[in-house]
Design a protein around this motif. Structure first.
Motif, PDB file in Angstrom:
ATOM      1  N   LEU A 117      -3.103  48.333  87.393  1.00 55.03           N
ATOM      2  CA  LEU A 117      -3.085  48.974  88.884  1.00 55.03           C
ATOM      3  C   LEU A 117      -2.942  50.673  88.514  1.00 55.03           C
ATOM      4  CD1 LEU A 117      -3.016  49.289  91.644  1.00 55.03           C
ATOM      5  CD2 LEU A 117      -0.652  48.880  91.907  1.00 55.03           C
ATOM      6  N   ALA A 118      -2.366  50.796  87.604  1.00 53.15           N
ATOM      7  CA  ALA A 118      -2.036  52.527  87.042  1.00 53.15           C
ATOM      8  C   ALA A 118      -3.392  52.662  86.484  1.00 53.15           C
ATOM      9  CB  ALA A 118      -1.003  52.663  85.845  1.00 53.15           C
ATOM     10  N   GLU A 119      -4.097  51.975  85.553  1.00 51.68           N
ATOM     11  CA  GLU A 119      -5.573  52.371  84.940  1.00 51.68           C
ATOM     12  C   GLU A 119      -6.593  52.602  86.099  1.00 51.68           C
ATOM     13  OE1 GLU A 119      -5.925  53.384  82.159  1.00 51.68           O
ATOM     14  OE2 GLU A 119      -8.157  53.158  82.091  1.00 51.68           O
ATOM     15  N   ILE A 120      -6.443  51.564  87.279  1.00 56.62           N
ATOM     16  CA  ILE A 120      -7.290  51.939  88.527  1.00 56.62           C
ATOM     17  C   ILE A 120      -7.136  53.097  89.204  1.00 56.62           C
ATOM     18  CG2 ILE A 120      -7.760  50.964  90.651  1.00 56.62           C
ATOM     19  CD1 ILE A 120      -7.273  48.166  89.779  1.00 56.62           C
ATOM     20  N   LEU A 121      -5.836  53.685  89.116  1.00 58.09           N
ATOM     21  CA  LEU A 121      -5.873  54.938  89.944  1.00 58.09           C
ATOM     22  C   LEU A 121      -6.370  56.070  88.883  1.00 58.09           C
ATOM     23  CD1 LEU A 121      -3.328  53.441  91.390  1.00 58.09           C
ATOM     24  CD2 LEU A 121      -2.768  55.977  91.981  1.00 58.09           C
ATOM     25  N   GLN A 122      -6.038  55.834  87.621  1.00 50.07           N
ATOM     26  CA  GLN A 122      -6.634  57.043  86.754  1.00 50.07           C
ATOM     27  C   GLN A 122      -8.136  56.844  86.685  1.00 50.07           C
ATOM     28  OE1 GLN A 122      -4.978  59.202  85.204  1.00 50.07           O
ATOM     29  NE2 GLN A 122      -2.933  58.336  84.547  1.00 50.07           N
ATOM     30  N   VAL A 123      -8.787  55.691  86.682  1.00 53.76           N
ATOM     31  CA  VAL A 123     -10.286  55.546  86.650  1.00 53.76           C
ATOM     32  C   VAL A 123     -10.898  56.141  88.075  1.00 53.76           C
ATOM     33  CG1 VAL A 123     -12.440  53.998  86.494  1.00 53.76           C
ATOM     34  CG2 VAL A 123     -10.099  53.398  85.067  1.00 53.76           C
ATOM     35  N   GLU A 179       8.595  51.939  82.970  1.00 54.41           N
ATOM     36  CA  GLU A 179       7.981  53.085  82.133  1.00 54.41           C
ATOM     37  C   GLU A 179       6.575  53.637  82.553  1.00 54.41           C
ATOM     38  OE1 GLU A 179       8.955  54.055  79.318  1.00 54.41           O
ATOM     39  OE2 GLU A 179      10.745  53.213  79.547  1.00 54.41           O
ATOM     40  N   VAL A 180       6.127  52.967  83.754  1.00 59.85           N
ATOM     41  CA  VAL A 180       4.771  52.831  84.258  1.00 59.85           C
ATOM     42  C   VAL A 180       4.374  54.533  84.996  1.00 59.85           C
ATOM     43  CG1 VAL A 180       2.679  52.205  85.467  1.00 59.85           C
ATOM     44  CG2 VAL A 180       4.286  50.715  84.483  1.00 59.85           C
ATOM     45  N   PRO A 181       5.308  54.973  85.839  1.00 58.13           N
ATOM     46  CA  PRO A 181       5.132  56.126  86.386  1.00 58.13           C
ATOM     47  C   PRO A 181       4.953  57.234  85.457  1.00 58.13           C
ATOM     48  CG  PRO A 181       6.807  54.964  87.643  1.00 58.13           C
ATOM     49  CD  PRO A 181       6.745  54.254  86.502  1.00 58.13           C
ATOM     50  N   LYS A 182       5.652  57.351  84.385  1.00 55.03           N
ATOM     51  CA  LYS A 182       5.490  58.420  83.479  1.00 55.03           C
ATOM     52  C   LYS A 182       4.005  58.391  82.851  1.00 55.03           C
ATOM     53  CE  LYS A 182      10.203  56.969  81.442  1.00 55.03           C
ATOM     54  NZ  LYS A 182      10.798  56.332  80.531  1.00 55.03           N
ATOM     55  N   PHE A 183       3.353  57.379  82.853  1.00 54.72           N
ATOM     56  CA  PHE A 183       1.754  57.438  82.764  1.00 54.72           C
ATOM     57  C   PHE A 183       1.072  58.411  83.223  1.00 54.72           C
ATOM     58  CE2 PHE A 183      -2.176  54.667  83.225  1.00 54.72           C
ATOM     59  CZ  PHE A 183      -2.622  54.786  81.780  1.00 54.72           C
ATOM     60  N   GLY A 185       1.795  61.475  83.759  1.00 50.99           N
ATOM     61  CA  GLY A 185       1.901  62.869  83.224  1.00 50.99           C
ATOM     62  C   GLY A 185       3.280  63.655  84.216  1.00 50.99           C
ATOM     63  N   ALA A 186       3.251  65.113  83.635  1.00 53.38           N
ATOM     64  CA  ALA A 186       4.440  65.740  84.076  1.00 53.38           C
ATOM     65  C   ALA A 186       4.168  66.270  85.429  1.00 53.38           C
ATOM     66  CB  ALA A 186       4.613  66.752  83.241  1.00 53.38           C
ATOM     67  N   SER A 204      -3.468  65.571  91.770  1.00 48.36           N
ATOM     68  CA  SER A 204      -2.272  66.123  91.112  1.00 48.36           C
ATOM     69  C   SER A 204      -1.558  65.074  90.393  1.00 48.36           C
ATOM     70  CB  SER A 204      -1.228  66.958  91.719  1.00 48.36           C
ATOM     71  OG  SER A 204      -0.616  66.125  92.859  1.00 48.36           O
ATOM     72  N   ASN A 205      -0.942  64.816  89.252  1.00 48.28           N
ATOM     73  CA  ASN A 205      -0.237  64.078  88.573  1.00 48.28           C
ATOM     74  C   ASN A 205       0.693  63.458  89.559  1.00 48.28           C
ATOM     75  OD1 ASN A 205      -1.585  64.258  86.357  1.00 48.28           O
ATOM     76  ND2 ASN A 205       0.148  65.478  85.167  1.00 48.28           N
TER      77      ASN A 205
END
Lengths: 230, 158
Positions: A117-123, A179-183, A185-186, A204-205
């Motif tokens: 799901l985190a990768e989906i948001l990045q893509v 750990e995932v929300p750190k994925f 970025g700052a 934004s991150n």
């Protein structure tokens, strides 16, 4: 949204300002590495943990799709001048998300459900990227990323049918999710500001992180699973 | 050689295929004359392989681990990935022809074929003799079948 003009080819990319090129290289390298790490430390080892041939073969196919994503990003990285050693998992330290040791099938299903799901948001954030070759890779990989997250959710739905299964899924969520929300970025990241200025990324991150946390919550709540504090 | 991926699913087995199955089972240390169950539909195939088949899987994994001591393959090799895409496409076409639109089950079939293709490439890289069980199983895939494994003492094939 930035009005940065579309950069349609690698040749046009090479005519862009150095800051634009550097920004794109960082993103492509990051995706190439993440896809490779994911396949190596989660998907491929999970085949052994899967309980039935159905689950093993499905995991095998998912692993191949992740390797293919890596190759797509790596080929683009090669074309835009990212050095090979920068995409070698033996030389680059992985993101924190990939340092969780894989020990159970339930854990893998949770990683697909919440990690992909985190990768989906990045893509998603690259679907309108000003660099068209990167935009097209994002569009090509997105249906498979969605399938991978659904795969995790579907197996979790089966697992939580028993109290014992629900407890194991909850334990896996407790171990992985923080750990995932750190994925993402700052907050206040200068890099992210440049990405948006160049029309490479949209959000934004901190926006993406907040969206992820909301979507993760709405994904797990129907399963009777709660998210720990991140 | 032209591979006929997933084109003979549910068709009656020929004598040569029965010999291939017997050779495959014997090569894995299983009983060569296990009863064979011919699966007829995609739904039936999906239901069958959702049961555990631990002894059969372990026998294959032991052999894979043995071969990997002498040969390694790159899972990100572009030619290998292209073959995997071809297998997924063939599974999708075969499923569509039979009215099956289950995206997960199509991926299961593709993953099974990928796994068999990997085992066969590994066997060749390790320079095994002809008639190795991984080569026999892969030959069944190349001939359009989907071998599903051993469940409750019965070898299932689609």
């Amino acid at each position: 949204m930035s009005a940065y003009p579309s950069v349609k080819t690698v040749e046009e990319f090479k005519q862009q300002p150095e800051d634009y090129q550097t920004a794109v290289r960082k993103i492509v390298r990051s995706h190439a590495l993440n896809e490779l790490y994911g396949a190596q430390v989660f998907d491929e080892p999970a085949i052994r943990l899967a309980p039935t041939p159905y689950a093993k073969w499905l995991t095998c196919r998912v692993a191949m799709e992740e390797y293919h994503h890596h190759v797509r990003f790596r080929e683009l990285a090669d074309q835009i001048g990212v050095r090979a050693e920068e995409m070698d998992t033996r030389h680059k330290r992985p993101l924190n998300i990939f340092e969780v040791p894989l020990e159970s099938w339930e854990q893998f299903c949770v990683i697909k459900m919440l990690g992909d799901l985190a990768e989906i948001l990045q893509v998603e954030d690259l679907l309108h990227c000003s660099f068209v070759p990167l935009r097209n890779i994002a569009r090509t990989t997105m249906p498979e990323e969605k399938f991978h997250a659904q795969f995790g959710l579907d197996f979790c739905v089966d697992l939580v049918e028993t109290e014992q299964g629900r407890a194991r899924v909850q334990k896996a969520v407790n171990g992985f999710y923080p750990e995932v929300p750190k994925f993402f970025g700052a907050s206040g990241s200068r890099n992210n500001q440049l990405y948006r200025q160049f029309g490479i990324k949209l959000r934004s991150n901190e926006d993406m992180r907040a969206d992820y946390m909301a979507r993760a919550k709405s994904t797990v709540e129907p399963l009777g699973i709660t998210l720990p504090n991140a | 050689m032209t591979e006929a991926w997933f084109t003979a699913l549910g068709e009656p087995l020929g004598e040569e295929e029965r010999r291939e199955i017997a050779g495959y089972l014997a090569g894995l240390g299983m009983h060569a004359a296990l009863p064979i169950h011919l699966i007829k539909t995609w739904n039936q195939a999906g239901e069958t392989c959702q049961a555990p088949s631990d002894d059969w899987w372990r026998a294959e994994e032991d052999e894979r681990a043995r071969l990997e001591r002498s040969a390694r393959l790159d899972p990100a090799d572009p030619q290998w990935l292209a073959l995997n895409e071809a297998l997924h496409g063939a599974a999708a076409v075969a499923a569509a022809r039979s009215g099956c639109a289950d995206a997960a089950l199509i991926r299961v079939a593709a993953g099974a074929a990928s796994s068999a293709a990997y085992q066969a490439r590994l066997a060749r890289a390790a320079a095994v003799a002809g008639g190795h069980p991984f080569l026999r199983k892969y030959a069944l895939y190349c001939g359009g079948r989907w071998p599903l494994g051993i469940y409750d003492g019965v070898f299932a094939i689609f």
